[in-house]
Design a protein around this motif. Structure first.
Motif, PDB file in Angstrom:
ATOM      1  N   GLU A 163      29.722  93.257 -12.483  1.00 50.33           N
ATOM      2  CA  GLU A 163      28.870  94.210 -12.821  1.00 50.33           C
ATOM      3  C   GLU A 163      27.598  93.941 -13.189  1.00 50.33           C
ATOM      4  O   GLU A 163      27.444  93.009 -13.965  1.00 50.33           O
ATOM      5  N   ALA A 164      26.624  94.969 -13.190  1.00 49.50           N
ATOM      6  CA  ALA A 164      25.112  94.493 -13.730  1.00 49.50           C
ATOM      7  C   ALA A 164      25.561  94.317 -15.189  1.00 49.50           C
ATOM      8  O   ALA A 164      26.067  95.108 -15.850  1.00 49.50           O
ATOM      9  N   ARG A 169      27.275  87.127 -13.768  1.00 51.51           N
ATOM     10  CA  ARG A 169      26.437  87.772 -12.714  1.00 51.51           C
ATOM     11  C   ARG A 169      25.012  87.324 -13.081  1.00 51.51           C
ATOM     12  O   ARG A 169      24.329  87.008 -11.983  1.00 51.51           O
ATOM     13  N   ALA A 185      24.125  95.747  -1.179  1.00 51.72           N
ATOM     14  CA  ALA A 185      24.363  96.752  -1.788  1.00 51.72           C
ATOM     15  C   ALA A 185      25.789  97.310  -1.453  1.00 51.72           C
ATOM     16  O   ALA A 185      26.235  98.219  -2.188  1.00 51.72           O
ATOM     17  N   ASN A 186      26.437  96.738  -0.321  1.00 50.76           N
ATOM     18  CA  ASN A 186      27.821  97.301  -0.205  1.00 50.76           C
ATOM     19  C   ASN A 186      28.873  96.424  -0.621  1.00 50.76           C
ATOM     20  O   ASN A 186      29.783  96.560  -0.474  1.00 50.76           O
ATOM     21  N   ALA A 187      28.477  95.480  -1.619  1.00 48.13           N
ATOM     22  CA  ALA A 187      29.413  94.683  -2.177  1.00 48.13           C
ATOM     23  C   ALA A 187      30.261  95.339  -2.970  1.00 48.13           C
ATOM     24  O   ALA A 187      30.091  96.321  -3.595  1.00 48.13           O
ATOM     25  N   ILE A 188      31.624  94.903  -3.007  1.00 50.69           N
ATOM     26  CA  ILE A 188      32.597  95.402  -3.936  1.00 50.69           C
ATOM     27  C   ILE A 188      32.350  95.020  -5.539  1.00 50.69           C
ATOM     28  O   ILE A 188      31.864  93.711  -5.586  1.00 50.69           O
ATOM     29  N   ILE A 189      32.420  95.623  -6.335  1.00 51.74           N
ATOM     30  CA  ILE A 189      31.874  95.477  -7.864  1.00 51.74           C
ATOM     31  C   ILE A 189      33.014  95.425  -8.799  1.00 51.74           C
ATOM     32  O   ILE A 189      33.770  96.579  -8.639  1.00 51.74           O
ATOM     33  N   GLN A 190      33.605  94.466  -9.206  1.00 54.13           N
ATOM     34  CA  GLN A 190      34.432  94.422 -10.329  1.00 54.13           C
ATOM     35  C   GLN A 190      34.121  93.782 -11.616  1.00 54.13           C
ATOM     36  O   GLN A 190      32.872  93.225 -11.655  1.00 54.13           O
ATOM     37  N   ASN A 191      34.694  94.385 -12.732  1.00 52.86           N
ATOM     38  CA  ASN A 191      34.066  94.141 -13.660  1.00 52.86           C
ATOM     39  C   ASN A 191      34.944  93.045 -14.901  1.00 52.86           C
ATOM     40  O   ASN A 191      34.958  93.078 -16.187  1.00 52.86           O
TER      41      ASN A 191
ATOM     42  N   GLU B  53      19.162 104.412  -5.762  1.00 47.89           N
ATOM     43  CA  GLU B  53      19.449 102.992  -5.957  1.00 47.89           C
ATOM     44  C   GLU B  53      19.711 102.892  -7.806  1.00 47.89           C
ATOM     45  O   GLU B  53      19.079 103.352  -8.330  1.00 47.89           O
ATOM     46  N   TYR B  55      19.907  99.661 -10.107  1.00 40.14           N
ATOM     47  CA  TYR B  55      20.031  98.274 -10.350  1.00 40.14           C
ATOM     48  C   TYR B  55      19.384  98.027 -11.955  1.00 40.14           C
ATOM     49  O   TYR B  55      18.249  97.837 -11.698  1.00 40.14           O
ATOM     50  N   PRO B  56      20.341  98.197 -12.545  1.00 37.34           N
ATOM     51  CA  PRO B  56      19.533  98.305 -14.084  1.00 37.34           C
ATOM     52  C   PRO B  56      18.995  97.106 -14.462  1.00 37.34           C
ATOM     53  O   PRO B  56      18.200  97.252 -15.432  1.00 37.34           O
ATOM     54  N   GLY B 233      36.274 100.196  -5.560  1.00 41.69           N
ATOM     55  CA  GLY B 233      35.468  99.325  -5.363  1.00 41.69           C
ATOM     56  C   GLY B 233      34.184  99.336  -5.886  1.00 41.69           C
ATOM     57  O   GLY B 233      33.330  98.136  -5.922  1.00 41.69           O
ATOM     58  N   ASN B 234      33.621 100.439  -6.606  1.00 40.28           N
ATOM     59  CA  ASN B 234      32.499 100.447  -7.502  1.00 40.28           C
ATOM     60  C   ASN B 234      31.437 100.010  -6.819  1.00 40.28           C
ATOM     61  O   ASN B 234      30.374  99.855  -7.571  1.00 40.28           O
ATOM     62  N   THR B 235      31.362 100.268  -5.604  1.00 42.90           N
ATOM     63  CA  THR B 235      29.929 100.004  -4.918  1.00 42.90           C
ATOM     64  C   THR B 235      28.821 101.132  -5.101  1.00 42.90           C
ATOM     65  O   THR B 235      29.331 102.471  -4.953  1.00 42.90           O
ATOM     66  N   VAL B 236      27.792 100.703  -5.365  1.00 45.63           N
ATOM     67  CA  VAL B 236      26.689 101.897  -5.770  1.00 45.63           C
ATOM     68  C   VAL B 236      25.986 102.376  -4.331  1.00 45.63           C
ATOM     69  O   VAL B 236      24.991 101.693  -3.995  1.00 45.63           O
ATOM     70  N   PRO B 245      33.771 102.246  -0.014  1.00 45.56           N
ATOM     71  CA  PRO B 245      33.721 102.300  -1.481  1.00 45.56           C
ATOM     72  C   PRO B 245      32.934 103.013  -2.155  1.00 45.56           C
ATOM     73  O   PRO B 245      31.989 103.556  -1.821  1.00 45.56           O
ATOM     74  N   ARG B 247      31.646 104.625  -6.162  1.00 45.80           N
ATOM     75  CA  ARG B 247      31.650 104.407  -7.921  1.00 45.80           C
ATOM     76  C   ARG B 247      31.430 105.839  -8.508  1.00 45.80           C
ATOM     77  O   ARG B 247      30.911 106.923  -7.924  1.00 45.80           O
ATOM     78  N   ILE B 255      32.354 100.409 -16.619  1.00 45.05           N
ATOM     79  CA  ILE B 255      31.897  99.076 -15.928  1.00 45.05           C
ATOM     80  C   ILE B 255      31.162  98.275 -16.674  1.00 45.05           C
ATOM     81  O   ILE B 255      31.154  97.073 -17.057  1.00 45.05           O
TER      82      ILE B 255
END
Lengths: 281, 297
Positions: A163-164, A169, A185-191, B53, B55-56, B233-236, B245, B247, B255
């Motif tokens: 995650e951001a 990361r 942008a389509n990536a799965i995000i896990q924390n 979008e 993207y922090p 999946g938490n994809t934005v 997926p 979020r 997260i």
């Protein structure tokens, strides 16, 4: 009446519990072991949660020798660590990435206490073993979408990223993606590292990145530019995706802080580092 | 102490207790708003709410995908969970012989007691892998490759549907049971069958309670965080398929809070403001619907 008695009992239990907790808190003040150096005081370490477990192990060993110095370790993330060191809310700021442009101007002293490599991991069934840094970048930015573009089977790639804000990361973004590129942008995000590993284990098409120390036989770390991800290659600089663990101080550190840093860089301290990360000495 | 003085003391204690919850809500609300409003001002309300979008780390804050994601997952859960829950409630209230309800009821109670992280684990290991298998085996030619990864609106909805079942079942059952017996007797006496009675008499009479059940279930689904993070999946990205997926707003906060700093933290608080407002609106609508329903019956 019965319920009334019960509630009284509950109140009593809570009070006993609170008393026990309060008694437990009194612990540190009562400590009066040997004083090896004549140094006393409290050192506060705050910052990267990647560095935190290492700091805690170092502190445990350190406090055995220097019983008059208390070291508190907190998390908060690398950015918070840099801020804490700069503002003086912590004696030591911990960071798991190089300082960025703005942060470099704070005038902080950087001490590298360890190095960590980031491994690119794929499912054990995946027949891809070697990627160039450029290919890794293209996979994670979403330019390369199928394993057959990098010598694998005709399967779409499942990109899993942290995650951001995560230190891993951030380090990966800086080292692999560079300044302008963004993650797919389509990536799965896990924390968490665990969730990334779980994703890679359960999906034969997945790719993720985790700290080198967390790699085990359940996942496969690929070579980057032909170099295997290992302690040796991180130290000698041939493995590209690696990062430093930094302790940051502002100005001249006080005696207790200095003693702690010296301990961390000593042979004994670096042995603790070596248990999971890569020592710098 | 005499009896009257004691009574006074108890009364005061109760009063203070009541105020503590009010003060807490005000404090939490105030805190979230003071922390989050500056970033909304900085980014602009429209850009923040409708920005696609997020993207922090590069100071791009748009939460539309999370807003859409939250509603997608919640409605998915309601579509799957409400019919099942209401059907179970009707069964328990009207048909179930004591021997059967002796098993069903504790099972429902148990469902409510399972920690959400366990639901998440179940979803991750069972639902997601099953879904991935189905997507890759039977739907491989129809779905885009990004939608064949298990993590999806659908899996989040399935998990949430199970999680809201106890709420929906318990409250609907109470509502159905509280319908006066005379209604049922009159309907049966007029020659209506059991099913006709349920469908035309009992359910309409219990509708305000069932609506309350749905709304409470919706609240649970909106607020659920841990289980959703693990399976979604938490994809934005704005989900355009149930296999995409996704979020949610709560997921976004949970997260990223751990490592966020500076404007990023404020943006997460601002996400909290949006969630806060959505839930307030929902509660208002719910109590309005509830009142109207009660007025009709």
């Amino acid at each position: 009446m019965l319920t009334f008695k019960k509630s009284k009992l509950a109140v009593l239990l809570v009070l006993v519990l609170a008393a026990a907790v309060a008694a437990g808190c009194g612990g540190p003040e009562e400590k009066n072991g040997e004083n090896a150096s004549g140094v006393s005081g409290t050192v506060k370490v705050a910052g990267s949660t990647s560095v935190q477990p290492l700091s805690e192990e170092l502190v445990a060993a350190f406090e055995e020798q220097y019983s008059d110095v208390t070291v508190n370790v907190q998390g908060g993330g690398s950015s918070a660590g840099v801020e804490a060191a700069n503002s003086g809310t912590a004696n030591l700021g911990a960071s798991s990435r190089e300082l960025n442009g703005e942060e470099k101007e704070y005038g902080l002293t950087e001490t590298v206490i360890a190095r960590d490599g980031i491994a690119v991991v794929v499912n054990t069934e995946n027949n891809v073993t070697d990627l160039t840094l450029e290919q890794v970048k293209k996979i994670f930015t979403g330019e390369i979408k199928n394993w057959n573009e990098v010598g694998g089977e005709n399967k779409p790639i499942t990109v899993i990223v942290r995650e951001a804000g995560s230190g891993t990361r951030g380090a990966f973004e800086e080292i692999v993606l560079g300044g302008d590129a963004k993650f797919d942008a389509n990536a799965i995000i896990q924390n968490s590292t665990g969730a990334i590993k779980k994703g890679v284990i359960s999906d034969p098409n997945a790719v993720g990145f985790i700290s080198l120390g967390s790699v085990d036989s359940a996942v496969k770390a690929v070579k980057v530019d032909g170099v295997e991800a290992s302690a040796e290659t991180v130290i000698n600089g041939s493995y590209k995706i690696s990062r430093p663990f930094l302790y940051l101080t502002k100005g001249e550190p006080d005696a207790a802080t200095k003693v702690f840093i010296d301990f961390v860089l000593s042979e004994e301290g670096q042995q603790i580092v070596a248990e999971e990360f890569i020592p710098v000495k | 102490m005499d009896y009257k003085a004691k009574e006074k003391v108890y009364e005061k204690i109760l009063l203070i207790s009541a105020f503590i919850s009010v003060i807490t809500v005000v404090l939490i609300g105030g805190f979230i708003f003071t922390e989050g409003l500056p970033i909304i001002k900085k980014v602009g309300l429209i850009d923040f709410l409708l920005g696609k979008e997020w993207y922090p780390t590069k100071d791009v804050f748009g939460i539309l995908p999370m807003i859409v994601g939250t509603f997608a997952v919640t409605f998915g859960a309601l579509i799957l969970g409400v019919p099942l829950g209401v059907a179970t409630a009707i069964f328990l209230a009207e048909f179930a012989p004591p021997r059967v309800s002796k098993f069903v009821r504790p099972a429902v109670e148990l469902l409510a007691g399972i920690p959400s992280v366990v639901y998440g684990l179940f979803g991750m290991v069972i639902v997601n892998e099953l879904l991935m298998h189905i997507e890759r085996t039977y739907l491989a030619n129809i779905l885009r490759p990004e939608y064949q990864r298990g993590y999806s609106v659908l899996s989040a909805s399935i998990i949430l549907a199970i999680m809201i079942l106890p709420t929906v079942i318990n409250i609907s059952e109470d509502a159905i049971r509280s319908v006066p017996h005379e209604y049922k007797e009159a309907s049966l006496a007029l020659g209506a069958t059991d099913w006709q009675t349920i469908y035309k008499v009992i359910i309409p009479a219990a509708s305000s309670g069932i609506i309350a059940a749905v709304v409470l279930g919706m609240g649970r689904a909106l607020g659920e965080t841990m289980a959703v993070i693990m399976v979604a999946g938490n994809t934005v990205a704005i989900p355009d398929s149930i296999f995409a997926p996704v979020r949610t707003l709560t997921g976004n906060i949970a997260i990223e809070m751990g490592y966020a700093a500076g404007d990023h933290v404020k943006a997460l608080f601002a996400t909290g403001i949006v969630l806060f407002v959505i839930i307030m609106v929902l509660n208002t609508v719910a109590s309005f619907l509830g009142k109207r329903g009660a007025g009709q019956s």
